[in-house]
Design a protein around this motif. Structure first.
Motif: not given
Length: 87
Positions: A1-30
């Protein structure tokens, strides 16, 4: 994972630009973060509006011009500033 602040991944997630591991972690957070869910929804809606606004068909002659110039325009090396701008 490239970032520890999951709140900073909202834009990348909305654009489907996260690698699988970050996407899964963000979806758990979301699932438990209403502010991120709202921000993702807003980013997604904005991206959709931008896509529609930019969907203008190119002029028919553009393809031919691009194909002709491909063989005559030299690619600049990374980091080089263009000498002049072609219009």
């Amino acid at each position: 994972m490239t970032t520890t602040d999951l709140h900073a991944l909202t834009g990348a997630y909305a654009l489907h630009a996260l690698p699988d591991d970050e996407r899964a972690a963000f979806e758990r957070h979301l699932a438990g973060c209403s502010s991120c869910a709202r921000e993702v929804a807003e980013f997604t809606a904005t991206a959709a509006r931008l896509a529609l606004a930019a969907s203008v068909p190119p002029r028919p002659a553009l393809r031919e011009r691009v194909l002709h110039r491909i063989g005559t325009v030299r690619q600049l090396p990374p980091g080089a500033a263009p000498l002049h701008r072609v219009r």
